[in-house]
Design an enzyme around this catalytic site. Structure first.
Site, PDB file in Angstrom:
ATOM      1  N   GLU A 176      -4.663   3.463  -1.760  1.00  0.00           N
ATOM      2  CA  GLU A 176      -4.064   3.258  -3.079  1.00  0.00           C
ATOM      3  C   GLU A 176      -5.085   3.138  -4.188  1.00  0.00           C
ATOM      4  O   GLU A 176      -4.940   3.739  -5.244  1.00  0.00           O
ATOM      5  CB  GLU A 176      -3.204   1.973  -3.103  1.00  0.00           C
TER       6      GLU A 176
ATOM      7  N   HIS B 144       7.168  -6.735   1.258  1.00  0.00           N
ATOM      8  CA  HIS B 144       7.843  -5.567   0.699  1.00  0.00           C
ATOM      9  C   HIS B 144       8.848  -5.956  -0.363  1.00  0.00           C
ATOM     10  O   HIS B 144       9.646  -5.131  -0.786  1.00  0.00           O
ATOM     11  CB  HIS B 144       8.561  -4.788   1.810  1.00  0.00           C
TER      12      HIS B 144
END
Lengths: 432, 405
Positions: free
Chosen positions: B141, B210
């Site tokens: 990322e 998440h």
């Protein structure tokens, strides 16, 4: 004949040397490879903990660049690596870099610039050797030790000095400072204060170049990006992630490691499990090359091949330049940890002295001409300092400019108008 | 039903503001840049076309027109039926239209290409535009976000997808230092027209990592804009506006909203990045919300209306900067404010909004501002516990009743 970069086992193609002149000898002879980390063998003897065998050559997929200059001198017909013009260009660029950094130190201690200032003394061969081969549209991405990269890329000394003084005429309007040199005109994309964070940006610039060629169909777009960073960065995740992506997509980028053996006070050997950084290239599918970073001609030869490779679309190269910084990490660094003999060893290999010697011994130039260049640079720097001194400081109204490219990003105020339409906004007194 | 379309985009070419002059100059002088197609215009519901983008009166009229909307459904006039789709399809449509319009728009992220996106926002785009324009990245990322930033600085317009917003915590270095700052530290030399988007928020028992809400972490970064979409209409509009904007924009989507269905206009339209959306006009209390909580608020609103209250519901949409005009007008009308958000209590969007309202509209408040946020806990896996971490409609009803005493 053996090639300069041999591809790793995974990617098949052997590298075909492009010799600009036919009398070039091949760049490597494996038996005469220069010793890696020359002076730090002394460090190893002092600290008995390391078991590293410096002579060990890995699987044969990377080579060190041989001592070209010495070989050249021994042939009966001297075949030179550079013309007189090129030699003088290289000399002038390195002298500019050195003199500029020395002037920075002076100015810092006189209170004209502040903060963290990282000087490049001793490493000029890398900046000059690589950047002087680039076109204007090629990009350079650097780190906080970026003054000389900016100068080599063509940013005027006046603009860099003004930036360091924090004046509005600086290349970044005084908003960047020593560690953030940018120039859109010269395609210098930073100047980054955190190590490693420039490497993905460089990868992105290379990606743009590939995108232009393949998606936008600009067939002649062969812009290359150079990413400069140090030995400490080579233990950082972003380095490895970008090596992977660049090799995966064959991006036109050259990763240039300026291995000066020290990350502030941390010796490269104490921080890295395998200190031979060039070996990490083949692990990701690109050639890895080690070169003596104190010799501008050797660096230039390696750079030519790496940049040409990238231009042809063959992908990235990892070049490890062994070099040394003559000063501390920054002007605030007392530089107590480095061994004086190590410093002396590298001081004796000053790249500027070496080039000067080469030019004179090969009759490319004479003392007088070189001294004239020295003088010219001195005058240039006097002018740059004077310009910076006389330039204005940024006014209050500059405070809020450039935060957003589109200043509507400051939003809508309680009165219904966009904040940027508020006259106080340009005065810099508006509260955002 | 009024059909209001608003043009922003490369407004620099039309605006006479000096601070915008940087953009046109770059278009003229730099050969590296490819050129944006000029942006759309303001088309009013009566068909008249207005090029004057910064007129206060025009905006006031638009807000009045918005206020007459009875519900949050899209603006499709009777002459133009529009088409129905789900929110993730609306995002894709917006993205696809922008990619067709400008060849410099590209997408990068994990599984955006061949897989079509983990929430199908980029489905089939790689087939249409190729693997380089819809780039499947390795799982890195920080580096691919940085790569997007470098590409943006050198003339492209990347849309970076975080598979889950939480993964962008790994890209925080690039987002904060480079995305937000480089336009400023380069003295305005490089623009970063990047869009960073992805689903966040609390889903159905996805677990703590998440279920994160990153808007609170990013809100302090200077130099970026943040928007949150909540309906198919504003999802498409905000996606397009974000891509056309010269500023870096972070677009927050919500995992549970991807399957919302709505009828949206066929015509090209964008939603203003800096404006809030009037969902339901009212008189008694101003409820400020965004993203998924909008639906909890509307559910609570039904109960409240039955109980005789008249709440005004505003979807703030623009998390950074706040639209203080819309919000201020509402506060001046109702004098009571309730903020309902999914962010954490501490340091969340609600906390900043409370401060902003207090600073600017303190005199107009009849009661202290109430802020309902998620509990300061890592989101638990267990369904019951998870339900108690986020604000539920019943709590909203109670809060309004308390506020209106």
């Amino acid at each position: 004949m053996a090639t300069a970069f041999s591809a790793p086992k995974l990617a098949a193609q052997p590298f075909n040397t492009i010799s600009p002149t036919s009398q070039h000898k091949p760049l490597i002879s494996p038996t005469a490879a220069s010793p890696f980390l020359g002076s730090t063998r002394k460090l190893l003897r002092l600290s008995s903990s390391s078991q590293l065998n410096l002579r060990r050559r890995s699987s044969g997929s990377v080579f060190a660049v041989s001592d070209i200059v010495k070989e050249k001198k021994s042939t009966s017909i001297p075949s030179l690596l550079i013309t007189k013009e090129e030699g003088l260009e290289l000399y002038e660029d390195m002298v500019l870099g050195r003199a500029f950094e020395d002037m920075c130190a002076q100015m810092y201690y006189r209170g004209k610039m502040f903060g963290f200032v990282h000087l490049y003394n001793g490493q000029e061969a890398i900046s000059t050797g690589f950047i002087k081969l680039l076109k204007q549209q090629d990009s350079v991405v650097s780190t906080y030790r970026d003054h000389v990269h900016a100068l080599s890329k063509g940013v005027p000394a006046r603009a860099v000095m003004s930036e360091l003084f924090g004046k509005t005429t600086g290349c970044c309007r005084g908003q960047g400072g020593s560690m953030h040199m940018f120039s859109s005109e010269h395609n210098l994309i930073g100047g980054f204060a955190f190590i490693g964070e420039g490497i993905p940006v460089a990868t992105g610039a290379a990606f743009s170049s590939k995108y232009r060629r393949e998606v936008l169909k600009e067939a002649d777009c062969d812009h290359v990006t150079l990413a400069f960073f140090g030995d400490g960065t080579c233990n950082n995740g972003q380095f490895f992630e970008c090596l992977n992506m660049a090799a995966l997509w064959k991006l036109p980028i050259v990763f240039v490691v300026e291995n000066n053996l020290w990350a502030i006070g941390m010796s490269h050997l104490r921080a890295t499990s395998d200190p031979q950084i060039y070996k990490k290239g083949p692990a990701f599918g690109m050639p890895g090359v080690h070169v003596d970073g104190m010799d501008v001609l050797k660096v230039r030869e390696v750079a030519k091949e790496a940049i040409a490779r990238a231009r042809r679309g063959e992908g990235p190269t990892l070049v490890e330049c062994e070099t040394y910084r003559f000063r501390g990490h920054s002007l605030a660094d007392p530089d107590e940890l480095r061994d004086p003999t190590e410093k002396a060893h590298y001081a004796a290999r000053d790249p500027i002295t070496a080039l000067k010697k080469y030019l004179i011994e090969n009759n490319l130039s004479g003392e007088a001409e070189l001294k004239a260049i020295d003088k010219k640079i001195d005058e240039l720097l006097e002018d740059a300092v004077e310009f910076a001194d006389e330039s204005p400081l940024p006014p209050r109204s500059q405070l809020l400019e450039n935060v957003f490219a589109d200043p509507k990003g400051f939003g809508i105020g309680p009165d219904g108008r966009y904040r940027c339409e508020d006259p106080k906004f340009t005065e810099g007194t508006a509260h955002v | 039903m009024a059909a209001i379309f608003q043009g922003v985009g490369a407004a620099a070419t039309l605006s006479s503001s000096p601070s915008n002059s940087f953009v046109p100059k770059k278009f003229l002088t730099s050969p590296r840049r490819s050129f944006c197609v000029p942006s759309s215009v303001v088309v009013r519901s009566d068909g008249s076309v207005n090029f004057d983008l910064n007129s206060k009166s025009r905006r006031a009229q638009q807000l009045v027109a918005n206020a007459t909307k009875a519900d949050s459904s899209a603006a499709s006039s009777s002459s133009n039926p529009g088409h129905e789709l789900l929110l993730f399809e609306a995002l894709r449509e917006g993205l696809e239209e922008e990619m067709e319009r400008d060849p410099c728009v590209c997408v990068m992220g994990e599984d955006v290409g061949h897989y079509g996106g983990s929430y199908k926002v980029t489905k089939d785009l790689a087939k249409k535009f190729g693997d380089l324009r819809v780039l499947d990245t390795p799982i890195a990322e920080n580096s691919f976000t940085g790569m997007g930033i470098g590409a943006a600085m050198t003339g492209l317009r990347p849309v970076v997808e975080g598979m889950n917003m939480g993964f962008l915590l790994l890209a925080f270095n690039q987002i904060s230092n480079n995305c937000g700052m480089l336009h400023y530290t380069s003295g305005g030399q490089f623009t970063i027209p990047i869009v960073i988007r992805g689903p966040g928020g609390v889903g159905r028992q996805l677990g703590a990592e998440h279920s994160q809400r990153l808007e609170s972490y990013f809100q302090s970064i200077p130099g970026i804009q943040m928007v949150a979409c909540s309906t198919p209409y504003n999802a498409k509009g905000l996606m397009k506006a974000a891509i056309r904007s010269e500023n870096p924009v972070i677009l927050f989507e919500h995992v549970l909203l991807y399957n919302l269905k709505e009828r949206i206009p066929d015509e090209d339209y964008i939603c203003n990045l800096e404006e809030a959306e009037m969902v339901r006009p009212g008189e008694h209390v101003t409820i400020l919300t965004y993203s998924r909580m909008r639906y909890h608020v509307m559910q609570a609103a039904k109960t409240l209306v039955n109980k005789g209250y008249d709440p005004e519901v505003i979807d703030i949409r623009s998390l950074k900067p706040f639209d203080l005009y819309t919000i201020g007008n509402s506060v001046k009308k109702t004098h009571r404010v309730l903020i309902v958000e999914e962010c954490m209590r501490t340091g969340g969007i609600g906390a900043s909004l409370t401060a902003a309202i207090t600073e600017n509209f303190n005199d107009y408040l009849d009661a202290p501002i109430m802020c309902l946020s998620s509990q300061d806990v890592p989101t638990p896996y267990a369904g019951t516990l998870e339900e108690w971490t986020v604000v539920q409609p019943a709590q909203i009803v109670t809060a309004v009743e308390q506020l209106c005493q």
